[in-house]
Design an enzyme around this catalytic site. Structure first.
Site, PDB file in Angstrom:
ATOM      1  N   GLY A   1      -6.047   1.542   7.519  1.00 24.04           N
ATOM      2  CA  GLY A   1      -4.617   1.636   7.775  1.00 24.04           C
ATOM      3  C   GLY A   1      -4.311   2.037   9.204  1.00 24.04           C
ATOM      4  O   GLY A   1      -4.824   1.447  10.160  1.00 24.04           O
ATOM      5  N   TYR A   2      -3.479   3.066   9.352  1.00 22.43           N
ATOM      6  CA  TYR A   2      -3.047   3.539  10.668  1.00 22.43           C
ATOM      7  C   TYR A   2      -4.244   3.922  11.532  1.00 22.43           C
ATOM      8  O   TYR A   2      -4.274   3.670  12.742  1.00 22.43           O
ATOM      9  CB  TYR A   2      -2.099   4.726  10.462  1.00 22.43           C
ATOM     10  CG  TYR A   2      -1.349   5.193  11.691  1.00 22.43           C
ATOM     11  CD1 TYR A   2      -1.424   4.529  12.911  1.00 22.43           C
ATOM     12  CD2 TYR A   2      -0.530   6.317  11.614  1.00 22.43           C
ATOM     13  CE1 TYR A   2      -0.722   4.972  14.019  1.00 22.43           C
ATOM     14  CE2 TYR A   2       0.177   6.772  12.723  1.00 22.43           C
ATOM     15  CZ  TYR A   2       0.071   6.099  13.921  1.00 22.43           C
ATOM     16  OH  TYR A   2       0.760   6.551  15.011  1.00 22.43           O
TER      17      TYR A   2
ATOM     18  N   ASP B   1       0.820  -1.207   0.000  1.00 23.05           N
ATOM     19  CA  ASP B   1       0.000   0.000   0.000  1.00 23.05           C
ATOM     20  C   ASP B   1       0.857   1.261   0.000  1.00 23.05           C
ATOM     21  O   ASP B   1       0.457   2.294  -0.539  1.00 23.05           O
ATOM     22  CB  ASP B   1      -0.936   0.003   1.211  1.00 23.05           C
ATOM     23  CG  ASP B   1      -2.085  -0.993   1.059  1.00 23.05           C
ATOM     24  OD1 ASP B   1      -2.392  -1.367  -0.093  1.00 23.05           O
ATOM     25  OD2 ASP B   1      -2.671  -1.389   2.075  1.00 23.05           O
TER      26      ASP B   1
END
Length: 255
Positions: free
Chosen positions: A158-159, A53
């Site tokens: 994600g994060y 990604d």
């Protein structure tokens, strides 16, 4: 689609060269096969991305044409194929067997910089916690934390997810605000409409990180939805819920 480009993670050089040869043998024109920013603003019909990604995010900032990703990292939420599925991709390419998965960007107006995944303001490890004020049309929020993150639906897996944020479907017209290591347990993510202009003020200068790139120290920024979009090509049988079940185990049927 006749003119193609390949952007790859350096470790996948061999795979990139193999794909290039396959495409050339099928009569396609490969305008570039690069692992550097030299692809910036190159005009092709489609950029093929080999990597994780992170590689895909980098490509999204360099080109404006549609992208298709081949997973060469860990999760690969932005990828549509694995690096073992070149034959399947070629078949789909010949038959134009794709659907467009359109993703929106955020804009950090102070820098005129765009964001596909997340905007993060976060203190240095040796700094004390900071006071953060967030203001938008519907009111104000205050946090005492290590930092604050604004995530797009794309970045929600994600994060932002690691910080306890929710998963948003890709076409959700919203983004997520999540405090980083807040002092109070009641401080949780909030989802707001993507037509909001968000002003963030921090009582100290902290790191501004956009899609993993550090832009230096800031104490005040304004973030809003951008007109910039990108199209990710998916096989017609692509299913986002299948992706999160396979990659995260979320919503997976146990019995």
């Amino acid at each position: 689609m006749k003119h193609l480009g390949i952007f790859y993670k350096p470790e996948l050089f061999g795979k990139a060269e193999s794909l290039k040869e396959l495409l050339l043998n099928e009569g396609y024109i490969v305008d570039y096969c690069e692992s550097s920013e030299r692809i910036k603003n190159n005009k092709v019909d489609l950029t093929i991305v080999l990597g994780g990604d992170g590689t895909f995010l980098k490509a999204s900032h360099l080109v404006n044409n549609p992208l298709v990703g081949f997973k060469g990292g860990r999760l690969g939420f932005l990828s549509s194929y694995t690096v073992e599925e070149f034959d399947k991709f070629l078949k789909d390419l010949k038959n134009n067997n794709f659907v467009s998965d359109e993703r929106t960007f955020l804009k950090v107006s102070d820098l005129n910089t765009f964001c596909l995944n997340e905007v993060l303001l976060v203190k240095d490890p040796d700094q004390k916690m900071v006071d953060i004020k967030i203001s938008f049309q519907d009111g104000e929020l205050f946090f005492h934390a290590d930092g604050i993150m604004l995530s797009t639906p794309t970045g929600s897996t994600g994060y932002s997810l690691s910080l306890g944020g929710p998963i948003l479907l890709p076409n959700t017209k919203a983004f997520v605000i999540t405090p980083v290591a807040p002092q109070f347990l009641a401080s949780r993510s909030i989802v707001i409409p993507d037509n909001e202009k968000v002003n963030i003020e921090v009582d100290k200068r902290v790191n501004l990180i956009i899609d993993g790139v550090n832009f230096g120290k800031f104490s005040k920024i304004t973030v809003m939805k951008s007109k910039k979009k990108i199209s990710i090509l998916r096989p017609v049988d692509y299913d986002f819920t299948k992706s999160i079940k396979e990659k995260l185990g979320y919503g997976k049927k146990i019995l």
